[in-house]
Design an enzyme around this catalytic site. Sequence first.
Site, PDB file in Angstrom:
ATOM      1  N   GLU A   1      -5.389  -1.987  13.933  1.00 53.73           N
ATOM      2  CA  GLU A   1      -5.893  -1.046  12.920  1.00 53.73           C
ATOM      3  C   GLU A   1      -7.230  -0.495  13.365  1.00 53.73           C
ATOM      4  OE1 GLU A   1      -6.336  -2.410   8.832  1.00 53.73           O
ATOM      5  OE2 GLU A   1      -4.387  -3.403   8.908  1.00 53.73           O
TER       6      GLU A   1
ATOM      7  N   TRP B   1      -4.979   3.351  11.653  1.00 52.46           N
ATOM      8  CA  TRP B   1      -4.842   3.081  10.223  1.00 52.46           C
ATOM      9  C   TRP B   1      -5.315   4.319   9.497  1.00 52.46           C
ATOM     10  CZ3 TRP B   1      -2.428  -0.575   7.441  1.00 52.46           C
ATOM     11  CH2 TRP B   1      -2.569  -0.463   6.043  1.00 52.46           C
TER      12      TRP B   1
ATOM     13  N   GLN C   1       0.796  -1.229   0.000  1.00 60.02           N
ATOM     14  CA  GLN C   1       0.000   0.000   0.000  1.00 60.02           C
ATOM     15  C   GLN C   1       0.826   1.276   0.000  1.00 60.02           C
ATOM     16  OE1 GLN C   1      -2.700  -1.721   3.302  1.00 60.02           O
ATOM     17  NE2 GLN C   1      -4.108  -0.490   2.071  1.00 60.02           N
TER      18      GLN C   1
ATOM     19  N   ASN D   1      -8.296  -5.688  14.269  1.00 57.79           N
ATOM     20  CA  ASN D   1      -8.593  -4.562  13.376  1.00 57.79           C
ATOM     21  C   ASN D   1     -10.092  -4.316  13.416  1.00 57.79           C
ATOM     22  OD1 ASN D   1      -5.920  -4.742  12.701  1.00 57.79           O
ATOM     23  ND2 ASN D   1      -6.257  -5.369  10.576  1.00 57.79           N
TER      24      ASN D   1
ATOM     25  N   GLU E   1      -5.535   1.936  -1.471  1.00 61.38           N
ATOM     26  CA  GLU E   1      -6.622   1.265  -0.745  1.00 61.38           C
ATOM     27  C   GLU E   1      -7.214   0.142  -1.600  1.00 61.38           C
ATOM     28  OE1 GLU E   1      -7.531   0.951   2.297  1.00 61.38           O
ATOM     29  OE2 GLU E   1      -9.320  -0.191   1.815  1.00 61.38           O
ATOM     30  N   TRP E   2      -6.394  -0.830  -1.937  1.00 56.77           N
ATOM     31  CA  TRP E   2      -6.808  -2.071  -2.599  1.00 56.77           C
ATOM     32  C   TRP E   2      -7.724  -1.806  -3.796  1.00 56.77           C
ATOM     33  CZ3 TRP E   2      -3.034  -4.833  -1.080  1.00 56.77           C
ATOM     34  CH2 TRP E   2      -2.562  -4.741   0.210  1.00 56.77           C
TER      35      TRP E   2
ATOM     36  N   ARG F   1       3.722  -0.184  12.990  1.00 58.71           N
ATOM     37  CA  ARG F   1       3.331  -1.493  12.448  1.00 58.71           C
ATOM     38  C   ARG F   1       3.417  -1.438  10.927  1.00 58.71           C
ATOM     39  NH1 ARG F   1      -2.043  -3.607  10.723  1.00 58.71           N
ATOM     40  NH2 ARG F   1      -1.811  -5.855  10.647  1.00 58.71           N
TER      41      ARG F   1
ATOM     42  N   ASN G   1      -1.923 -10.709   8.345  1.00 57.02           N
ATOM     43  CA  ASN G   1      -2.927  -9.661   8.504  1.00 57.02           C
ATOM     44  C   ASN G   1      -4.225 -10.114   7.859  1.00 57.02           C
ATOM     45  OD1 ASN G   1      -3.789  -6.739   9.004  1.00 57.02           O
ATOM     46  ND2 ASN G   1      -4.234  -6.996   6.837  1.00 57.02           N
ATOM     47  N   GLU G   2      -5.279 -10.182   8.644  1.00 51.58           N
ATOM     48  CA  GLU G   2      -6.637 -10.396   8.134  1.00 51.58           C
ATOM     49  C   GLU G   2      -6.767 -11.551   7.141  1.00 51.58           C
ATOM     50  OE1 GLU G   2      -8.325  -6.752   6.689  1.00 51.58           O
ATOM     51  OE2 GLU G   2      -8.249  -5.796   8.644  1.00 51.58           O
TER      52      GLU G   2
ATOM     53  N   TYR H   1     -13.284  -1.551  12.234  1.00 48.46           N
ATOM     54  CA  TYR H   1     -13.737  -0.365  11.503  1.00 48.46           C
ATOM     55  C   TYR H   1     -15.225  -0.084  11.653  1.00 48.46           C
ATOM     56  CZ  TYR H   1      -9.209  -0.419   9.165  1.00 48.46           C
ATOM     57  OH  TYR H   1      -7.858  -0.365   8.908  1.00 48.46           O
TER      58      TYR H   1
ATOM     59  N   HIS I   1       1.005  -9.237   4.505  1.00 52.03           N
ATOM     60  CA  HIS I   1      -0.162  -8.362   4.345  1.00 52.03           C
ATOM     61  C   HIS I   1      -0.535  -8.377   2.854  1.00 52.03           C
ATOM     62  CE1 HIS I   1      -2.361  -4.731   6.311  1.00 52.03           C
ATOM     63  NE2 HIS I   1      -2.945  -4.944   5.143  1.00 52.03           N
TER      64      HIS I   1
HETATM   65  C1  PNW Z   1      -8.006  -3.631   6.136  1.00 54.23           C
HETATM   66  N1  PNW Z   1     -13.862  -5.584   4.186  1.00 54.23           N
HETATM   67  O1  PNW Z   1      -8.620  -4.075   4.972  1.00 54.23           O
HETATM   68  C2  PNW Z   1      -6.545  -3.828   5.803  1.00 54.23           C
HETATM   69  O2  PNW Z   1      -5.795  -4.489   6.779  1.00 54.23           O
HETATM   70  C3  PNW Z   1      -5.865  -2.599   5.315  1.00 54.23           C
HETATM   71  O3  PNW Z   1      -4.828  -2.972   4.455  1.00 54.23           O
HETATM   72  C4  PNW Z   1      -6.881  -1.687   4.666  1.00 54.23           C
HETATM   73  O4  PNW Z   1      -6.281  -0.594   4.021  1.00 54.23           O
HETATM   74  C5  PNW Z   1      -7.837  -1.235   5.742  1.00 54.23           C
HETATM   75  O5  PNW Z   1      -8.428  -2.340   6.394  1.00 54.23           O
HETATM   76  C6  PNW Z   1      -8.943  -0.310   5.248  1.00 54.23           C
HETATM   77  O6  PNW Z   1      -9.765  -0.967   4.326  1.00 54.23           O
HETATM   78  C7  PNW Z   1      -9.948  -4.405   4.846  1.00 54.23           C
HETATM   79  O7  PNW Z   1     -14.308  -5.608   3.047  1.00 54.23           O
HETATM   80  C8  PNW Z   1     -10.458  -4.445   3.560  1.00 54.23           C
HETATM   81  O8  PNW Z   1     -14.586  -5.878   5.190  1.00 54.23           O
HETATM   82  C9  PNW Z   1     -11.740  -4.831   3.336  1.00 54.23           C
HETATM   83  C10 PNW Z   1     -12.543  -5.191   4.422  1.00 54.23           C
HETATM   84  C11 PNW Z   1     -12.034  -5.148   5.708  1.00 54.23           C
HETATM   85  C12 PNW Z   1     -10.733  -4.764   5.919  1.00 54.23           C
END
Ligand code: PNW
Length: 481
Positions: free
Chosen positions: A378, A425, A25, A301, A432-433, A82, A170-171, A303, A126
Amino acid sequence: MTTTPGQARSFPDSFVWGAATASYQIEGATTEDGRGPCIWDTFSATPGKVLDGHSGAVAADHYHRTAQDIAMMTELGLDAYRFSLAWPRIQPTGAGEFNAEGLAFYDRLIDDLLAAGIDPVVTMYHWDLPQPLEDAGGWPARDTALRFADYAQKVVESYRDRVKVWTTLNEPWCSSYLGYASGVHAPGRQDAADALAAVHHLNLAHGLAGRVVRDVLGEAGTLSLTLNLHVARPDDPSKPEDVDAARKIDGLANRVFLQPVLDGRYPADVIEDTSHLSDWSFVRDGDLVTTHTGLDVLGVNFYSTQRVRRYVPDHERTMADGHGASAASAWVGADDVEFLPQPGPHTAMGWNIDPSGMTELLTGLSRTYPDLPLMVTENGAAFADEVTAAGRVHDAERVSYVARHVDAVGQAMDAGADVRGYFVWSLMDNFEWAYGYHRRFGIVRIDYETQERIWKDSAYWYRELVRTHQIPAPESAPSLA
Ligand code: PNW
């Protein structure tokens, strides 16, 4: 850490304040110094996969700007940073030969962090899987876990004298279900059975790498795994079918990763919920002994939260509006679960803002696993940041998001959860993917034209938080500029 109304919440001196990033990233330099291709290079070069065809080729150019970025961390006063190691930088084909230049890059980064008094918190993986390993089957193939163990051996031996905290993955939820079921992440495959095999091989990879950490570092090492655990609440808690929908999501998202590592077993209900998709024969004798590493700290993590109910298919509507062949779901074996739109406010990701979920998640974990230290690895938010004529970013929404979530962490601690630290984060805007550079999570803005780093108000505010161990008033941010 008690708080009375009107008094600022304060965190223990030992509480670790940090910021997080990930190699793909931020680094860029994807073809430099011997780095091999990874699945995100391939995926982002595939039309239609990443918004506007963005890729990590340049990103925030961190590969060439580590000194400047560490100076920024020093100014922020961070206790810890991190970051993740790019496997394709260190072992370009994912097997065999290691790349001295790749190893040297992280060697310097670690040295420079330590010289600045910042603890390196390293994630081994990651999401940047070396492309040749995907070509050989990717995470649905057992061999990928074995290759990961070799890579882990090399990096742990290389940095053992300086890195204490080792996070294996990671995740894995994203790696397995978004990578192999819904296909919205690299490698973009859509096969439910493959996704379940990926879940197991990621758990196995954790176990094998965890054994390396324990063997090489013993008591001196801190073994960790970072999960994006889901807080899925039943729409109507009085309806058994909604409660069951929440159970399914908890199983697929949380328990299927927690239990092999912490309890040495797979949840029977998940195996049953997915039995029409897979016979789980990829779990071999002894695997659950390998995955059962226990953890010195669990990385969490967080959100957002989810609201779910039993889905009743409406065939007429689906056929009429042409959505009969809908996009593949990440939620394998949960076709009868519907995710409901959540009341706002939302972030730019469309994720609802619900700090109570943070408290619920941390207290829930500490009830289930009373002896397990937790670390928020995160938490943060994307918003439509704007730069003023004076070159400032007044990201009041991000300040509020972080303040409320840090407070929610404090509430969990008041309720007895053993939370050791918090990593925002992200340190800086980044790739952002699937959204490319169209979503900004940083507390520091990246100008992608000039690669200039611009502190947002949230960065000034976060510096105050780190300095005082108390949640500053939101207004205190801009005045520090
Ligand atoms: C996490 N979802 O990604 C990652 O660990 C980070 O690399 C990323 O930038 C950050 O959260 C913000 O998106 C996610 O779809 C991506 O639920 C997608 C999901 C959750 C976490």
